[in-house]
Design a protein around this motif. Structure first.
Motif, PDB file in Angstrom:
ATOM      1  N   GLN A  59      32.929  19.389 -15.546  1.00 58.80           N
ATOM      2  CA  GLN A  59      31.620  19.139 -16.136  1.00 58.80           C
ATOM      3  C   GLN A  59      31.025  17.884 -15.511  1.00 58.80           C
ATOM      4  OE1 GLN A  59      32.424  19.035 -20.418  1.00 58.80           O
ATOM      5  NE2 GLN A  59      31.208  20.903 -20.581  1.00 58.80           N
ATOM      6  N   VAL A  60      29.751  17.976 -15.125  1.00 61.84           N
ATOM      7  CA  VAL A  60      29.080  16.840 -14.497  1.00 61.84           C
ATOM      8  C   VAL A  60      27.583  16.925 -14.785  1.00 61.84           C
ATOM      9  CG1 VAL A  60      28.692  17.947 -12.251  1.00 61.84           C
ATOM     10  CG2 VAL A  60      28.980  15.493 -12.359  1.00 61.84           C
ATOM     11  N   GLY A  61      26.927  15.768 -14.817  1.00 60.95           N
ATOM     12  CA  GLY A  61      25.484  15.715 -15.042  1.00 60.95           C
ATOM     13  C   GLY A  61      24.885  14.471 -14.403  1.00 60.95           C
ATOM     14  N   VAL A  62      23.610  14.571 -14.039  1.00 55.61           N
ATOM     15  CA  VAL A  62      22.883  13.449 -13.442  1.00 55.61           C
ATOM     16  C   VAL A  62      21.781  13.048 -14.400  1.00 55.61           C
ATOM     17  CG1 VAL A  62      21.422  12.716 -11.519  1.00 55.61           C
ATOM     18  CG2 VAL A  62      23.358  14.209 -11.105  1.00 55.61           C
ATOM     19  N   ILE A  86      26.454  20.393 -16.483  1.00 53.94           N
ATOM     20  CA  ILE A  86      26.699  21.744 -15.974  1.00 53.94           C
ATOM     21  C   ILE A  86      28.201  21.973 -15.883  1.00 53.94           C
ATOM     22  CG2 ILE A  86      24.558  21.869 -14.649  1.00 53.94           C
ATOM     23  CD1 ILE A  86      26.531  21.482 -12.137  1.00 53.94           C
ATOM     24  N   GLU A  87      28.600  23.234 -15.884  1.00 53.08           N
ATOM     25  CA  GLU A  87      30.001  23.629 -15.708  1.00 53.08           C
ATOM     26  C   GLU A  87      30.220  23.986 -14.239  1.00 53.08           C
ATOM     27  OE1 GLU A  87      32.823  24.151 -17.623  1.00 53.08           O
ATOM     28  OE2 GLU A  87      31.896  23.173 -19.343  1.00 53.08           O
ATOM     29  N   VAL A  88      31.315  23.489 -13.671  1.00 53.27           N
ATOM     30  CA  VAL A  88      31.644  23.772 -12.270  1.00 53.27           C
ATOM     31  C   VAL A  88      32.939  24.570 -12.226  1.00 53.27           C
ATOM     32  CG1 VAL A  88      32.148  22.753 -10.019  1.00 53.27           C
ATOM     33  CG2 VAL A  88      30.592  21.584 -11.580  1.00 53.27           C
ATOM     34  N   PRO A  89      32.909  25.795 -11.672  1.00 52.40           N
ATOM     35  CA  PRO A  89      34.155  26.559 -11.540  1.00 52.40           C
ATOM     36  C   PRO A  89      35.010  25.984 -10.416  1.00 52.40           C
ATOM     37  CG  PRO A  89      32.338  27.803 -10.617  1.00 52.40           C
ATOM     38  CD  PRO A  89      31.748  26.551 -11.204  1.00 52.40           C
ATOM     39  N   LEU A  90      36.252  25.648 -10.727  1.00 50.57           N
ATOM     40  CA  LEU A  90      37.164  25.079  -9.735  1.00 50.57           C
ATOM     41  C   LEU A  90      38.296  26.051  -9.437  1.00 50.57           C
ATOM     42  CD1 LEU A  90      37.448  21.449 -11.158  1.00 50.57           C
ATOM     43  CD2 LEU A  90      36.041  22.212  -9.254  1.00 50.57           C
ATOM     44  N   THR A  91      38.799  26.017  -8.212  1.00 52.02           N
ATOM     45  CA  THR A  91      39.943  26.848  -7.844  1.00 52.02           C
ATOM     46  C   THR A  91      41.237  26.109  -8.204  1.00 52.02           C
ATOM     47  OG1 THR A  91      40.023  25.903  -5.626  1.00 52.02           O
ATOM     48  CG2 THR A  91      38.648  27.866  -5.924  1.00 52.02           C
ATOM     49  N   LYS A  92      42.376  26.755  -7.944  1.00 55.71           N
ATOM     50  CA  LYS A  92      43.673  26.128  -8.234  1.00 55.71           C
ATOM     51  C   LYS A  92      43.891  24.876  -7.405  1.00 55.71           C
ATOM     52  CE  LYS A  92      45.886  30.434  -9.582  1.00 55.71           C
ATOM     53  NZ  LYS A  92      46.797  31.491  -9.180  1.00 55.71           N
ATOM     54  N   SER A  93      43.306  24.839  -6.202  1.00 55.74           N
ATOM     55  CA  SER A  93      43.459  23.669  -5.329  1.00 55.74           C
ATOM     56  C   SER A  93      42.354  22.638  -5.555  1.00 55.74           C
ATOM     57  CB  SER A  93      43.462  24.115  -3.863  1.00 55.74           C
ATOM     58  OG  SER A  93      42.228  24.714  -3.539  1.00 55.74           O
ATOM     59  N   ASN A  94      41.681  22.712  -6.691  1.00 52.56           N
ATOM     60  CA  ASN A  94      40.582  21.795  -7.044  1.00 52.56           C
ATOM     61  C   ASN A  94      39.502  21.765  -5.967  1.00 52.56           C
ATOM     62  OD1 ASN A  94      41.416  20.984  -9.597  1.00 52.56           O
ATOM     63  ND2 ASN A  94      42.789  19.455  -8.742  1.00 52.56           N
ATOM     64  N   SER A  95      39.100  22.940  -5.517  1.00 53.08           N
ATOM     65  CA  SER A  95      38.012  23.081  -4.574  1.00 53.08           C
ATOM     66  C   SER A  95      36.974  24.008  -5.193  1.00 53.08           C
ATOM     67  CB  SER A  95      38.528  23.651  -3.249  1.00 53.08           C
ATOM     68  OG  SER A  95      37.508  23.609  -2.271  1.00 53.08           O
ATOM     69  N   ILE A  96      35.967  24.383  -4.423  1.00 54.94           N
ATOM     70  CA  ILE A  96      34.967  25.321  -4.937  1.00 54.94           C
ATOM     71  C   ILE A  96      35.307  26.727  -4.448  1.00 54.94           C
ATOM     72  CG2 ILE A  96      33.134  23.609  -5.201  1.00 54.94           C
ATOM     73  CD1 ILE A  96      31.998  24.460  -2.488  1.00 54.94           C
ATOM     74  N   PRO A  97      34.869  27.770  -5.169  1.00 51.13           N
ATOM     75  CA  PRO A  97      35.275  29.131  -4.806  1.00 51.13           C
ATOM     76  C   PRO A  97      34.689  29.653  -3.492  1.00 51.13           C
ATOM     77  CG  PRO A  97      34.140  29.104  -6.949  1.00 51.13           C
ATOM     78  CD  PRO A  97      34.150  27.717  -6.436  1.00 51.13           C
ATOM     79  N   ALA A 158      23.602  22.915  -6.328  1.00 52.48           N
ATOM     80  CA  ALA A 158      24.562  23.746  -5.596  1.00 52.48           C
ATOM     81  C   ALA A 158      25.743  24.113  -6.495  1.00 52.48           C
ATOM     82  CB  ALA A 158      25.050  23.013  -4.353  1.00 52.48           C
ATOM     83  N   LEU A 159      26.293  23.131  -7.207  1.00 49.37           N
ATOM     84  CA  LEU A 159      27.456  23.388  -8.062  1.00 49.37           C
ATOM     85  C   LEU A 159      27.118  24.325  -9.218  1.00 49.37           C
ATOM     86  CD1 LEU A 159      28.983  19.787  -8.200  1.00 49.37           C
ATOM     87  CD2 LEU A 159      29.828  21.741  -6.891  1.00 49.37           C
ATOM     88  N   SER A 160      25.882  24.286  -9.706  1.00 47.85           N
ATOM     89  CA  SER A 160      25.509  25.134 -10.838  1.00 47.85           C
ATOM     90  C   SER A 160      25.364  26.600 -10.428  1.00 47.85           C
ATOM     91  CB  SER A 160      24.217  24.644 -11.482  1.00 47.85           C
ATOM     92  OG  SER A 160      23.144  24.781 -10.583  1.00 47.85           O
ATOM     93  N   THR A 161      25.151  26.869  -9.133  1.00 48.48           N
ATOM     94  CA  THR A 161      24.990  28.256  -8.687  1.00 48.48           C
ATOM     95  C   THR A 161      26.307  28.882  -8.217  1.00 48.48           C
ATOM     96  OG1 THR A 161      24.325  27.472  -6.500  1.00 48.48           O
ATOM     97  CG2 THR A 161      22.561  27.988  -8.051  1.00 48.48           C
ATOM     98  N   LEU A 162      27.416  28.152  -8.313  1.00 47.78           N
ATOM     99  CA  LEU A 162      28.725  28.705  -7.934  1.00 47.78           C
ATOM    100  C   LEU A 162      29.152  29.788  -8.918  1.00 47.78           C
ATOM    101  CD1 LEU A 162      30.707  25.479  -7.020  1.00 47.78           C
ATOM    102  CD2 LEU A 162      30.107  27.318  -5.460  1.00 47.78           C
ATOM    103  N   ARG A 163      29.809  30.833  -8.379  1.00 47.53           N
ATOM    104  CA  ARG A 163      30.333  31.905  -9.233  1.00 47.53           C
ATOM    105  C   ARG A 163      31.749  32.257  -8.783  1.00 47.53           C
ATOM    106  NH1 ARG A 163      26.200  36.729  -9.175  1.00 47.53           N
ATOM    107  NH2 ARG A 163      26.695  36.614  -6.979  1.00 47.53           N
ATOM    108  N   THR A 164      32.588  32.612  -9.736  1.00 46.55           N
ATOM    109  CA  THR A 164      33.951  33.024  -9.412  1.00 46.55           C
ATOM    110  C   THR A 164      33.976  34.526  -9.141  1.00 46.55           C
ATOM    111  OG1 THR A 164      34.485  33.418 -11.729  1.00 46.55           O
ATOM    112  CG2 THR A 164      34.933  31.212 -10.867  1.00 46.55           C
ATOM    113  N   LEU A 165      35.082  34.999  -8.571  1.00 46.40           N
ATOM    114  CA  LEU A 165      35.223  36.433  -8.295  1.00 46.40           C
ATOM    115  C   LEU A 165      35.145  37.259  -9.573  1.00 46.40           C
ATOM    116  CD1 LEU A 165      38.017  36.528  -5.576  1.00 46.40           C
ATOM    117  CD2 LEU A 165      35.663  37.279  -5.334  1.00 46.40           C
ATOM    118  N   SER A 166      35.776  36.763 -10.638  1.00 45.65           N
ATOM    119  CA  SER A 166      35.762  37.522 -11.892  1.00 45.65           C
ATOM    120  C   SER A 166      34.352  37.617 -12.479  1.00 45.65           C
ATOM    121  CB  SER A 166      36.722  36.887 -12.910  1.00 45.65           C
ATOM    122  OG  SER A 166      36.386  35.535 -13.116  1.00 45.65           O
TER     123      SER A 166
END
Length: 181
Positions: A59-62, A86-97, A158-166
Motif C-alpha cells: 500500500q502506498v500513497g502520495v 492504492i494497493e500494489v500486487p507484489l510477486t513472491k520475489s517482491n517485484s511487480i507482475p 503505473a502501480l495502480s494499473t498492475l494486474r495479476t494473472l488471477s
C-alpha cells in the motif's frame, strides 16, 4: 491508590497500541517548497510539502499539503496521502507482475520486473514510492519531467494499473492455465 495505578497503566498500554498502529505507516518527505501568493497587502508566504506514505506491504500513497509552517504542511500531506492509497500486487520475489508504464503531468515512468537480488534501481521520487510500496526488485526509469510530484504521481499511476494473472483470468472468465497457452 492501586486502582489509579491500574488506570494509568491501562492508559499507557492503550497509547502504545495507538503508536504501534501509526508506526505501521512510514512517511517520507520528498520535497518542501516555499511558495508565495500575492495578496492586497503584499506577499503571503506558505510551505508546500510532498509526502509519500506506505506500509511496505503493498500500500502506498502520495500526498501534498500546504500550510504557513512546515510541520503543518507535512501533517496535511500525510493526511492527503492516506486518502489516496492504492494497493500494489507484489510477486513472491517482491517485484511487480509485468512491465508497465505510467504518466502523471509531464512525467512518464517505465517499470520492469527484476530478478531476486537486483534491488530497487530507480531514482528520485519513484524510488521512494517503490520502497514504501514494498517492492524490492525492480528496474524503473523516469522519462520527461524531473518534477518530483509528477514523477511520484506517474509511479503511483503505473502501480495502480498492475494486474495479476488471477485477476486477468477472472475478468476473462477462463482458468489461469489457459493464459499460458
Amino acid at each position: 491508590m492501586a486502582e489509579q495505578k491500574e488506570q494509568r497503566n491501562k492508559k499507557k498500554s492503550s497509547n502504545n497500541k495507538g503508536r504501534e498502529k501509526e508506526s505501521e505507516w512510514q512517511e517520507r518527505v520528498v520535497q518542501i517548497r516555499r511558495v508565495t501568493k500575492v495578496v492586497k497587502g503584499g506577499k503571503k508566504l506558505s510551505f508546500r510539502a510532498i509526502v509519500i506514505i506506505g506500509n511496505e506491504r503493498g500500500q502506498v500513497g502520495v500526498g501534498v499539503g500546504k500550510a504557513s509552517d512546515v510541520i503543518g504542511a507535512v501533517k496535511k500531506g500525510v493526511a492527503d496521502g492516506k486518502k489516496h492509497l492504492i494497493e500494489v500486487p507484489l510477486t513472491k520475489s517482491n517485484s511487480i507482475p509485468h512491465p508497465i508504464n505510467g504518466a502523471g503531468g509531464g512525467a512518464k515512468v517505465m517499470m520492469r520486473p527484476a530478478a531476486p537480488g537486483t534491488g530497487v534501481i530507480a531514482g528520485g521520487a519513484v524510488r521512494t514510492v517503490l520502497e514504501l510500496a514494498g517492492v524490492r526488485n525492480i528496474l524503473a526509469k523516469q522519462l520527461g519531467s524531473g518534477n518530483p510530484l509528477n514523477n511520484a504521481r506517474a509511479a503511483v499511476n503505473a502501480l495502480s494499473t498492475l494486474r495479476t494473472l488471477s485477476e486477468v483470468a477472472q475478468e476473462r472468465g477462463i482458468p489461469v492455465e489457459n493464459l499460458y497457452g
